[in-house]
Design a protein around this motif. Structure first.
Motif, PDB file in Angstrom:
ATOM      1  N   ASN A  25       6.776  -0.321  -0.869  1.00 47.96           N
ATOM      2  CA  ASN A  25       6.556   0.712  -1.876  1.00 47.96           C
ATOM      3  C   ASN A  25       5.644   0.308  -3.031  1.00 47.96           C
ATOM      4  O   ASN A  25       5.113   1.175  -3.720  1.00 47.96           O
ATOM      5  CB  ASN A  25       7.895   1.203  -2.428  1.00 47.96           C
ATOM      6  N   ALA A  26       5.473  -0.964  -3.256  1.00 46.85           N
ATOM      7  CA  ALA A  26       4.642  -1.400  -4.385  1.00 46.85           C
ATOM      8  C   ALA A  26       3.163  -1.299  -4.026  1.00 46.85           C
ATOM      9  O   ALA A  26       2.763  -1.581  -2.904  1.00 46.85           O
ATOM     10  CB  ALA A  26       4.987  -2.839  -4.761  1.00 46.85           C
ATOM     11  N   THR A  27       2.392  -0.910  -4.996  1.00 50.18           N
ATOM     12  CA  THR A  27       0.941  -0.897  -4.811  1.00 50.18           C
ATOM     13  C   THR A  27       0.411  -2.319  -5.010  1.00 50.18           C
ATOM     14  O   THR A  27       1.112  -3.187  -5.552  1.00 50.18           O
ATOM     15  CB  THR A  27       0.266   0.038  -5.834  1.00 50.18           C
ATOM     16  N   THR A  28      -0.810  -2.536  -4.597  1.00 46.78           N
ATOM     17  CA  THR A  28      -1.435  -3.841  -4.797  1.00 46.78           C
ATOM     18  C   THR A  28      -1.484  -4.186  -6.282  1.00 46.78           C
ATOM     19  O   THR A  28      -1.186  -5.323  -6.672  1.00 46.78           O
ATOM     20  CB  THR A  28      -2.853  -3.864  -4.185  1.00 46.78           C
ATOM     21  N   ASP A 163      18.874 -12.636  -6.539  1.00 44.87           N
ATOM     22  CA  ASP A 163      19.317 -11.589  -7.466  1.00 44.87           C
ATOM     23  C   ASP A 163      18.910 -11.882  -8.909  1.00 44.87           C
ATOM     24  O   ASP A 163      18.547 -10.970  -9.648  1.00 44.87           O
ATOM     25  CB  ASP A 163      20.833 -11.406  -7.368  1.00 44.87           C
ATOM     26  N   PHE A 164      18.957 -13.144  -9.307  1.00 42.30           N
ATOM     27  CA  PHE A 164      18.538 -13.530 -10.655  1.00 42.30           C
ATOM     28  C   PHE A 164      17.075 -13.166 -10.874  1.00 42.30           C
ATOM     29  O   PHE A 164      16.717 -12.529 -11.870  1.00 42.30           O
ATOM     30  CB  PHE A 164      18.761 -15.033 -10.858  1.00 42.30           C
ATOM     31  N   HIS A 165      16.230 -13.561  -9.944  1.00 47.62           N
ATOM     32  CA  HIS A 165      14.798 -13.306 -10.101  1.00 47.62           C
ATOM     33  C   HIS A 165      14.438 -11.833  -9.877  1.00 47.62           C
ATOM     34  O   HIS A 165      13.441 -11.367 -10.442  1.00 47.62           O
ATOM     35  CB  HIS A 165      13.984 -14.217  -9.188  1.00 47.62           C
ATOM     36  N   ALA A 166      15.221 -11.116  -9.110  1.00 49.84           N
ATOM     37  CA  ALA A 166      14.944  -9.686  -8.900  1.00 49.84           C
ATOM     38  C   ALA A 166      14.937  -8.941 -10.229  1.00 49.84           C
ATOM     39  O   ALA A 166      14.163  -7.993 -10.419  1.00 49.84           O
ATOM     40  CB  ALA A 166      15.977  -9.083  -7.949  1.00 49.84           C
ATOM     41  N   LYS A 167      15.749  -9.386 -11.166  1.00 53.41           N
ATOM     42  CA  LYS A 167      15.804  -8.747 -12.488  1.00 53.41           C
ATOM     43  C   LYS A 167      14.546  -9.007 -13.303  1.00 53.41           C
ATOM     44  O   LYS A 167      14.296  -8.335 -14.297  1.00 53.41           O
ATOM     45  CB  LYS A 167      17.032  -9.246 -13.246  1.00 53.41           C
ATOM     46  N   GLN A 168      13.739  -9.981 -12.892  1.00 57.43           N
ATOM     47  CA  GLN A 168      12.520 -10.325 -13.614  1.00 57.43           C
ATOM     48  C   GLN A 168      11.288  -9.597 -13.070  1.00 57.43           C
ATOM     49  O   GLN A 168      10.215  -9.694 -13.659  1.00 57.43           O
ATOM     50  CB  GLN A 168      12.287 -11.835 -13.567  1.00 57.43           C
ATOM     51  N   LEU A 169      11.444  -8.909 -11.966  1.00 53.04           N
ATOM     52  CA  LEU A 169      10.317  -8.166 -11.406  1.00 53.04           C
ATOM     53  C   LEU A 169       9.966  -6.991 -12.305  1.00 53.04           C
ATOM     54  O   LEU A 169      10.857  -6.334 -12.854  1.00 53.04           O
ATOM     55  CB  LEU A 169      10.655  -7.656 -10.003  1.00 53.04           C
ATOM     56  N   SER A 170       8.689  -6.710 -12.445  1.00 49.86           N
ATOM     57  CA  SER A 170       8.272  -5.520 -13.197  1.00 49.86           C
ATOM     58  C   SER A 170       7.889  -4.417 -12.193  1.00 49.86           C
ATOM     59  O   SER A 170       6.900  -3.727 -12.356  1.00 49.86           O
ATOM     60  CB  SER A 170       7.109  -5.860 -14.144  1.00 49.86           C
ATOM     61  N   LEU A 171       8.724  -4.290 -11.170  1.00 48.46           N
ATOM     62  CA  LEU A 171       8.552  -3.262 -10.121  1.00 48.46           C
ATOM     63  C   LEU A 171       9.710  -2.270 -10.233  1.00 48.46           C
ATOM     64  O   LEU A 171      10.767  -2.588 -10.783  1.00 48.46           O
ATOM     65  CB  LEU A 171       8.598  -3.908  -8.735  1.00 48.46           C
ATOM     66  N   ARG A 172       9.504  -1.101  -9.655  1.00 49.24           N
ATOM     67  CA  ARG A 172      10.595  -0.131  -9.572  1.00 49.24           C
ATOM     68  C   ARG A 172      11.736  -0.739  -8.772  1.00 49.24           C
ATOM     69  O   ARG A 172      11.487  -1.540  -7.861  1.00 49.24           O
ATOM     70  CB  ARG A 172      10.120   1.146  -8.867  1.00 49.24           C
TER      71      ARG A 172
END
Length: 179
Positions: A25-28, A163-172
């Protein structure tokens, strides 16, 4: 199968589903955007999250070997690793940056799938005695490394790290669609 083992396998499958959702789902440009609270881009951080599972495959034999040695040896090994935290941090950062160019969005999901399939098969074959094997860990290397970790802890580590790093993503979030 006991509850701890089943929970670990459920976490593996969920992580794969979430990773694939982000990758599909993420764009480039979203993948190339900086993450929140790290120096990595989202794509580099996603690889680092996959790498957490890859490293577990290397840690399992290490725990098996070190748990058979005199405890003073494994404590010394962990202390030596703690002393090398600075170089480890540099390699960890640049390694994830470089590897994300190899395991980009088109290969990362397959790599995680293969890795968790192998981990899951191995976990299902572990005995209660083998899962209780333990060794000291370098607690300065990762917030989820405890002073002493069992093989069961090592199997569970990868999803805690993910899970820890998933919270740091700037993705939807992985289950949301574009607004």
């Amino acid at each position: 199968m006991d509850l701890g083992r089943e929970a670990c396998l459920v976490g593996y499958r969920r992580a794969l589903q979430e990773l694939n959702s982000w990758l599909e789902n993420a764009t480039t440009s979203e993948l190339q955007r900086k993450s929140n609270g790290t120096r990595w881009t989202n794509e580099e951080l996603l690889f680092h999250m996959v790498f957490g599972y890859m490293i577990v495959r290397s840690l399992l034999p290490l725990v098996r070997i070190m748990s058979r040695l005199p405890r003073s040896w494994s404590r010394g090994f962990a202390a030596g690793l703690n002393a090398a935290t600075g170089p480890f941090d540099v390699v960890n950062y640049w390694g994830s940056r470089a590897a994300a160019t190899v395991y980009g969005r088109h290969r990362m999901g397959r790599k995680l799938e293969k890795t968790i399939t192998a981990l899951g098969r191995r976990l299902e074959r572990e005995t209660t005695v083998s899962l209780a094997r333990s060794m000291p860990f370098p607690t300065r290397w990762d917030p989820f490394f405890k002073a002493d970790m069992t093989l069961a802890d090592v199997y569970a580590y990868a999803t805690l790290h993910f899970d820890f790093h998933a919270k740091q993503l700037s993705l939807r979030p992985p289950d949301s669609s574009p607004g």
